[in-house]
Design an enzyme around this catalytic site. Structure first.
Site, PDB file in Angstrom:
ATOM      1  CG  ASP A 128      -2.064   1.146   1.156  1.00 43.42           C
ATOM      2  OD1 ASP A 128      -2.872   1.135   0.091  1.00 43.42           O
ATOM      3  OD2 ASP A 128      -2.092   1.964   1.986  1.00 43.42           O
ATOM      4  CG  ASP A 154       2.900   9.421 -12.238  1.00 40.54           C
ATOM      5  OD1 ASP A 154       3.355   9.145 -11.202  1.00 40.54           O
ATOM      6  OD2 ASP A 154       2.506   8.606 -13.103  1.00 40.54           O
TER       7      ASP A 154
END
Length: 183
Positions: A65, A144
């Site tokens: 995670d 990103d």
């Protein structure tokens, strides 16, 4: 040695394969849904999901995670990164950070390993960076386009996948490998 990696994220599979390529480890992808507990702590989420998958499959698994911790936002979004990204998008995070000078952040990657009917163990990597002043790049996820890793001036979205993978802290994967060799 074979390791079942429970994830549907091809990027996570590629990272694991790159890290383990010289260590005689074969990553086997298992794309299955696992329940995620509601916790700000990525370690708790990864351990719970790994234990669930190991017991369901009857085989040892690793499950990760990850979360984005932004200092100026008191750790938000943390393990809720996926939901926050889907809700706010890159533009929303830029607006949220408007006027904030401290743009330090880091990715937490909690990598849990569990054998059926055993307690999971977890190893953590931290990849440091900062939030950009604007959305930059067109590739990848919304994060990103706003995450600049330490030591670079480009967002992940402005990098090749290979360049991105080299920016991640891989300590958790290496610690898991050492653990497996001794247990």
């Amino acid at each position: 040695m074979d390791i079942i990696y429970v994830t549907g994220n091809k990027g996570k599979i590629e990272l694991a394969k790159m890290i383990y390529q010289d260590l005689d480890v074969n990553i086997i992808e298992e794309n299955m849904e696992t329940p995620e507990i509601q916790s700000i702590d990525c370690v708790d989420v990864a351990k719970f999901s790994a234990e669930y998958a190991a017991n369901l499959l009857g085989k040892p698994v690793m499950k990760n995670d990850s979360g984005l911790v932004i200092e100026a936002l008191n750790g938000f979004p943390g393990s809720f990164a996926k939901y926050a990204e889907e809700t706010l998008k890159a533009d929303g995070f830029i607006r949220l950070m408007q006027g904030i000078k401290n743009r330090k952040c880091y990715w937490v990657e909690a990598l849990a390993y569990c054998e059926p009917n055993h307690e999971p163990v977890c190893f953590v990597s931290l990849s440091y960076g900062r939030i950009s002043e604007s959305v930059r790049g067109t590739r990848g996820y919304d994060y990103d386009k706003i995450f600049i890793p330490d030591g670079d001036t480009r967002t992940f979205s402005e990098m090749t996948e290979e360049e991105q993978l080299k920016c991640f802290d891989t300590k958790a994967y290496k610690e898991l490998y050492k653990y497996l060799l001794t247990h």
